[in-house]
Structure formats: C-alpha cells, structure tokens
Design a protein around this motif. Sequence first.
Motif, PDB file in Angstrom:
ATOM      1  N   LYS A  13       0.853  -1.183   0.000  1.00  0.00           N
ATOM      2  CA  LYS A  13       0.000   0.000   0.000  1.00  0.00           C
ATOM      3  C   LYS A  13       0.893   1.239   0.000  1.00  0.00           C
ATOM      4  O   LYS A  13       1.967   1.251   0.612  1.00  0.00           O
TER       5      LYS A  13
ATOM      6  N   VAL B 178      -0.736   8.628   0.393  1.00  0.00           N
ATOM      7  CA  VAL B 178      -0.416  10.011   0.036  1.00  0.00           C
ATOM      8  C   VAL B 178      -1.492  10.915   0.633  1.00  0.00           C
ATOM      9  O   VAL B 178      -2.535  10.441   1.098  1.00  0.00           O
TER      10      VAL B 178
ATOM     11  N   SER C 145      -5.115  13.989  -3.741  1.00  0.00           N
ATOM     12  CA  SER C 145      -5.414  13.303  -5.004  1.00  0.00           C
ATOM     13  C   SER C 145      -4.440  13.728  -6.094  1.00  0.00           C
ATOM     14  O   SER C 145      -4.121  12.954  -7.001  1.00  0.00           O
TER      15      SER C 145
ATOM     16  N   HIS D 219      -1.304  14.231  -5.678  1.00  0.00           N
ATOM     17  CA  HIS D 219      -0.110  13.404  -5.510  1.00  0.00           C
ATOM     18  C   HIS D 219      -0.338  12.009  -6.096  1.00  0.00           C
ATOM     19  O   HIS D 219       0.540  11.443  -6.762  1.00  0.00           O
ATOM     20  N   LYS D 220      -1.502  11.455  -5.864  1.00  0.00           N
ATOM     21  CA  LYS D 220      -1.817  10.144  -6.428  1.00  0.00           C
ATOM     22  C   LYS D 220      -1.753  10.186  -7.946  1.00  0.00           C
ATOM     23  O   LYS D 220      -1.173   9.288  -8.583  1.00  0.00           O
ATOM     24  N   GLN D 221      -2.326  11.206  -8.545  1.00  0.00           N
ATOM     25  CA  GLN D 221      -2.317  11.328  -9.996  1.00  0.00           C
ATOM     26  C   GLN D 221      -0.905  11.497 -10.537  1.00  0.00           C
ATOM     27  O   GLN D 221      -0.550  10.942 -11.585  1.00  0.00           O
TER      28      GLN D 221
ATOM     29  N   LEU E 138       1.794  10.280  -9.234  1.00  0.00           N
ATOM     30  CA  LEU E 138       2.403   8.951  -9.181  1.00  0.00           C
ATOM     31  C   LEU E 138       1.973   8.094 -10.367  1.00  0.00           C
ATOM     32  O   LEU E 138       2.802   7.437 -11.008  1.00  0.00           O
TER      33      LEU E 138
ATOM     34  N   GLU F 189      -3.470   1.359  -9.313  1.00  0.00           N
ATOM     35  CA  GLU F 189      -4.151   2.493  -8.685  1.00  0.00           C
ATOM     36  C   GLU F 189      -4.807   2.119  -7.370  1.00  0.00           C
ATOM     37  O   GLU F 189      -4.841   2.910  -6.428  1.00  0.00           O
TER      38      GLU F 189
ATOM     39  N   ILE G 241      -2.962   2.727  -3.997  1.00  0.00           N
ATOM     40  CA  ILE G 241      -2.590   4.083  -3.589  1.00  0.00           C
ATOM     41  C   ILE G 241      -3.786   4.714  -2.876  1.00  0.00           C
ATOM     42  O   ILE G 241      -4.860   4.868  -3.468  1.00  0.00           O
TER      43      ILE G 241
ATOM     44  N   VAL H  47      -5.464   7.860  -0.651  1.00  0.00           N
ATOM     45  CA  VAL H  47      -5.407   9.276  -0.282  1.00  0.00           C
ATOM     46  C   VAL H  47      -6.091   9.436   1.066  1.00  0.00           C
ATOM     47  O   VAL H  47      -7.238   9.005   1.244  1.00  0.00           O
TER      48      VAL H  47
ATOM     49  N   THR I 138       2.830  18.635  -2.915  1.00  0.00           N
ATOM     50  CA  THR I 138       1.839  17.565  -2.880  1.00  0.00           C
ATOM     51  C   THR I 138       0.977  17.662  -1.628  1.00  0.00           C
ATOM     52  O   THR I 138      -0.158  17.208  -1.607  1.00  0.00           O
TER      53      THR I 138
END
Length: 203
Positions: free
Chosen positions: A68, A71, A74, A76-78, A80, A89, A92, A94, A162
């Motif tokens: 896992k 972050v 969102s 930051h997730k994008q 990555l 996906e 990850i 949030v 981020t």
Amino acid sequence: KNGDELVLLDAWFPLEQLYYMIEAGGLDVKVTGVLHAGCYDPHDFLAKKLDNLWALTFEHAVFCRLDKIIVFSSFHKQLLLESFPDLKEEKIFVTAFPYDASGLDEHYSDCRDIDVVFPHRLDEEKGVCTFAATAKQAKTKQQYYNLLGRAKYAVSWNKQETFGIAMAEAAYLGATPLCPNKLSYPELYGEGRFFDAMTDLIV
C-alpha cells in the motif's frame, strides 16, 4: 511474524534489507509506505540533486513492491500514476495528513496586523526568490508561529507541492491562503484565493 503489517512513515528510505528479511524468511508480511516526495516530481529537491537514472529506477521498484502507498492529496496520487503507469491504482490511498495542530492554538490572534507571510523554507522550489529582497525572517519557531497567528494572508509561489504543512499551519492559524491555481492547492484550499500567474496576485 506472519500477518504483521509494517507502516513506514517515509517510503523513500532504502528497503532492500527489509524485503530481504521478509522474502528470505518466507514471511507473509505486508508493507505500507507513506510517500511525501520523490524524483518522479521534476520540481522536487530530490529530482534536482540525484541522478534520475538510478533514483527513478529505485523509486519504481519500491513503489511496485509496496503493498500500500499512502499520500495526502489526489494530486499526488495522480502524479504517481502519470510517472509510473504500471502502478496499481487500487493500492494508492489518499488520506488526511495526520497532524494535530491544536498545539498552535496559543499563537492565534484576533489582531491581524501583518499583511503577508511566506511560510516556507528558503529553497528554490518554494519560489523564495520572489520574497528574497524584502524578506524578514522570524528568528525562532515561537516567533514564526506568532507571525502566522497575526497574518492576514499566507502566500505561496511553489513549483512543487503535494501537501504543504507550512501553508496548512498558516491556514489553521487564520491566514487566508494565496496559492497557485495548480498542484495540490485547489484541492486542499477550496476557500483560498488562487492565481494563475504571479502578475495576477495583488494583495
């Protein structure tokens, strides 16, 4: 032991010893890593200082191996997923930043006699050159928080963000965020004021 889940508060540190022990021992152990920044962000400190060939390869290996990734935005997730398209996906997550700001309460003031603070460290990716000519630095942590508690606005020209603890602290203490209309800012400060270029910012 089997069934354990390890949570690493900064996933960027070398993990080869950990995975060596887990896999050589045949253990069923899950590893979660909290991710703050990395070379995959071209404006981050690491991207400017490290050789991206090995650093990005290292990051890719670690992020793929983690069970896992946590972050705090969102955005930051994008970032990555755009940097490493083969990352899954669904692993990850949030979540809110785990920070208890109540210790700052003593610094809040109803007197807003300071117009603008720049609540960042003095690094290039934080846009410090904008304030360099007129900056007056707080001398201690207490003085710094006292300034935040009296400020009308907290301004950022960040090239990289981020999730910003400094801006979050300023907003908690009552300063209105003035932020670039990009990065994690629109997501985190829906009640702030945003600008698309430096010339758009008038206080």
